[in-house]
Design a protein around this motif. Structure first.
Motif, mmCIF file in Angstrom:
data_model
loop_
_atom_site.group_PDB
_atom_site.id
_atom_site.type_symbol
_atom_site.label_atom_id
_atom_site.label_comp_id
_atom_site.label_asym_id
_atom_site.label_seq_id
_atom_site.Cartn_x
_atom_site.Cartn_y
_atom_site.Cartn_z
ATOM 1 N N ARG A 270 0.951 -1.658 -0.145
ATOM 2 C CA ARG A 270 0.015 -0.049 -0.535
ATOM 3 C C ARG A 270 1.041 1.173 0.058
ATOM 4 N NH1 ARG A 270 -3.044 -1.021 4.148
ATOM 5 N NH2 ARG A 270 -5.266 -1.951 2.642
ATOM 6 N N VAL A 271 0.392 2.223 -0.668
ATOM 7 C CA VAL A 271 1.085 3.714 -1.152
ATOM 8 C C VAL A 271 0.563 4.108 -0.505
ATOM 9 C CG1 VAL A 271 2.912 2.311 -2.163
ATOM 10 C CG2 VAL A 271 0.982 3.913 -3.195
ATOM 11 N N VAL B 23 10.116 -5.269 -1.471
ATOM 12 C CA VAL B 23 9.340 -3.163 -1.016
ATOM 13 C C VAL B 23 9.267 -3.409 0.412
ATOM 14 C CG1 VAL B 23 7.797 -1.227 -2.189
ATOM 15 C CG2 VAL B 23 8.305 -3.737 -3.130
ATOM 16 N N ALA B 24 10.241 -2.539 0.119
ATOM 17 C CA ALA B 24 10.518 -1.696 1.742
ATOM 18 C C ALA B 24 9.226 -0.664 2.447
ATOM 19 C CB ALA B 24 11.826 -1.528 2.897
ATOM 20 N N ILE C 227 -9.404 9.243 -12.022
ATOM 21 C CA ILE C 227 -8.578 9.895 -13.490
ATOM 22 C C ILE C 227 -7.667 9.655 -13.259
ATOM 23 C CG2 ILE C 227 -8.187 11.872 -14.000
ATOM 24 C CD1 ILE C 227 -10.904 12.834 -13.787
ATOM 25 N N PRO C 228 -6.463 8.786 -13.097
ATOM 26 C CA PRO C 228 -4.925 8.482 -13.430
ATOM 27 C C PRO C 228 -4.118 10.077 -13.502
ATOM 28 C CG PRO C 228 -5.965 7.239 -14.873
ATOM 29 C CD PRO C 228 -6.703 8.099 -14.992
ATOM 30 N N VAL C 229 -3.150 10.071 -12.312
ATOM 31 C CA VAL C 229 -3.011 11.308 -12.247
ATOM 32 C C VAL C 229 -1.130 10.372 -11.981
ATOM 33 C CG1 VAL C 229 -4.588 12.611 -11.256
ATOM 34 C CG2 VAL C 229 -3.382 11.171 -9.473
ATOM 35 N N TRP C 230 0.104 11.680 -12.507
ATOM 36 C CA TRP C 230 1.163 11.499 -12.019
ATOM 37 C C TRP C 230 1.677 12.438 -10.907
ATOM 38 C CZ3 TRP C 230 3.827 8.330 -15.388
ATOM 39 C CH2 TRP C 230 3.313 7.777 -16.382
ATOM 40 N N GLY C 231 2.145 11.108 -10.135
ATOM 41 C CA GLY C 231 3.138 12.263 -8.995
ATOM 42 C C GLY C 231 3.792 10.852 -8.373
ATOM 43 N N PHE C 232 4.123 11.954 -7.016
ATOM 44 C CA PHE C 232 4.601 10.846 -5.845
ATOM 45 C C PHE C 232 4.442 10.221 -4.639
ATOM 46 C CE2 PHE C 232 7.486 13.525 -7.930
ATOM 47 C CZ PHE C 232 8.947 12.983 -8.622
ATOM 48 N N ALA C 233 4.879 9.090 -4.458
ATOM 49 C CA ALA C 233 4.170 8.485 -2.721
ATOM 50 C C ALA C 233 5.152 7.719 -2.201
ATOM 51 C CB ALA C 233 3.031 6.721 -3.579
ATOM 52 N N THR C 234 5.058 6.994 -0.785
ATOM 53 C CA THR C 234 5.537 6.085 -0.706
ATOM 54 C C THR C 234 5.308 4.964 0.461
ATOM 55 O OG1 THR C 234 6.617 8.343 0.265
ATOM 56 C CG2 THR C 234 6.535 6.499 1.961
ATOM 57 N N VAL C 235 5.528 4.629 0.121
ATOM 58 C CA VAL C 235 5.301 2.453 0.630
ATOM 59 C C VAL C 235 4.646 3.086 2.712
ATOM 60 C CG1 VAL C 235 5.509 0.375 0.885
ATOM 61 C CG2 VAL C 235 6.408 1.242 -0.906
ATOM 62 N N SER C 236 3.173 2.696 2.751
ATOM 63 C CA SER C 236 3.246 2.887 4.030
ATOM 64 C C SER C 236 2.969 0.975 4.594
ATOM 65 C CB SER C 236 1.413 3.516 4.305
ATOM 66 O OG SER C 236 0.775 2.534 3.634
ATOM 67 N N LEU D 248 7.961 5.995 -4.501
ATOM 68 C CA LEU D 248 8.145 5.391 -6.158
ATOM 69 C C LEU D 248 7.299 7.104 -6.625
ATOM 70 C CD1 LEU D 248 5.790 2.314 -5.037
ATOM 71 C CD2 LEU D 248 8.768 2.957 -5.966
ATOM 72 N N TYR D 249 7.976 6.942 -8.186
ATOM 73 C CA TYR D 249 7.692 7.766 -9.227
ATOM 74 C C TYR D 249 6.334 7.039 -9.656
ATOM 75 C CZ TYR D 249 7.106 11.217 -13.603
ATOM 76 O OH TYR D 249 6.054 11.700 -14.388
#
Length: 368
Positions: A32-33, A86-87, A70-79, A92-93
């Motif tokens: 999950r991000v 995957v830690a 709607i899809p979007v582009w951006g940044f996320a962190t694995v929670s 992630l972008y």
């Protein structure tokens, strides 16, 4: 914990609602991000406008009939992570839903990236299913995350449009003119930035009278004309048309006026009210209007050059573009940050309506 999402009516893009629901339970191999920031531009309106035809609604199904995300582009962190490769805490972008969180199923892991192996995405274009690990991403710098969210996916399309036209020798329109509609849009001026480096091509930006001064200030167009000034381009000029607006009336005017129109490329649909009129370019004089599909050019050039050379060329072009965007006392783009679900909904309405300063780029966080 819960996930907040912005849902849009597929048949009425102005109708939206916010949904909050409990986080889905992770299966082995999933992560999950937390989606910490994403860009909202006219490109995302294009995703919605072509959601059925180009399968954009299928990436992040809402599970509700008639409603899409709607899809979007951006940044996320694995929670949370139930995947050994995957830690938690990894950044992630990539391509995310307009939401506060998402579940991914990492497959084909490398130090640089992984692919979301969710079954419903397996038949969709692979370029949208890849998530870049920022620690190994040659384009990544922490201080330019907002600009990357706003410009990176758009500039990739711009770079590929320019390469596609050059790869086809401008379909016989070199020397000649490249006409770009919606010239104030980020994808258009990214394309103009690239095209202006080509010998024998005059880059002409077409825009509204209100945005003419902004487009001229960029310096990447040889000429900028308001839509009603199209007659200032010689009718017999060899030309290509790159349509970022989806305005059917303008497309017909261009096809009718220019006897030496060699190629007509449809890129997006910023004028949503004109999409029905734009059709697929049927019954127009001259060449058939053809939808440009960026993943096809990615595949071709990855084969022509190899993935490593493709990446190196892209990095060089991106770095030159971002340096120009940030240059001088008045950069091309100023970032406006929006936080919270209500702010996301309001920003979406503004972008859909085409309101606001073209120099402003919207970056949104729906994460709590």
């Amino acid at each position: 914990m819960s996930t907040d999402s912005l849902l849009v009516r597929k048949d009425d893009l102005s109708a939206t609602r916010l949904r909050s629901g409990d986080d889905e339970r992770l299966a082995d191999g999933q992560v999950r991000v937390r989606i910490e920031q994403f860009a909202l531009t006219s490109n995302n309106i294009t995703y919605a406008a072509f959601g059925e035809a180009m399968s954009y609604w299928q990436f992040f199904p809402s599970g509700e009939e008639g409603w899409g995300i709607i899809p979007v582009w951006g940044f996320a962190t694995v929670s949370h992570s139930l995947h050994p490769g995957v830690a938690v805490g990894e950044r992630l972008y990539g391509y995310f839903p307009m939401a506060s969180a998402a579940v991914l199923t990492p497959e084909r892991l490398s130090p640089e990236r992984f692919t979301d192996g969710a079954a419903h995405r397996s038949a969709l274009p692979s370029v949208y299913n890849q998530y870049l690990r920022t620690r190994s991403d040659p384009l990544y710098t922490a201080d330019t995350e907002p600009l990357q969210s706003l410009l990176r996916p758009l500039f990739l399309t711009s770079w590929l449009i320019d390469d596609f036209l050059d790869d086809n020798d401008f379909f016989g329109a070199r020397p000649g003119v490249a006409l770009l509609s919606s010239a104030s849009s980020k994808t258009a001026y990214g394309t103009a930035f690239q095209l202006a480096q080509r010998e024998g091509i005059e880059v002409v930006g077409l825009t509204s009278a209100a945005n003419k001064a902004f487009c001229e200030s960029l310096g990447c167009y040889h000429r900028v004309l308001a839509y009603e000034e199209l007659d200032q381009v010689a009718a017999d000029a060899p030309c290509v048309y790159v349509d970022f607006a989806g305005n059917g009336a303008l497309r017909r005017e261009i096809h009718t006026r220019f006897a030496n129109l060699k190629h007509s490329a449809s890129i997006g649909g910023t004028h949503v009210d004109q999409l029905a009129a734009s059709g697929a370019g049927k019954n127009l004089p001259g060449p058939r209007a053809t939808l440009f599909f960026a993943p096809a050019q990615v595949k071709k050039r990855s084969g022509d050059w190899g993935p490593q050379e493709f990446g190196q060329r892209m990095v060089r072009a991106w770095q030159a573009f971002v340096a120009r965007v940030n240059e001088g006392p008045r950069p091309w783009l100023a970032v406006a940050q929006h936080r919270g679900t209500a702010a996301a909904q309001a920003a979406y309405a503004e972008v859909l309506a085409g309101r606001g300063d073209p120099r402003t780029g919207h970056v949104i966080s729906m994460a709590r």
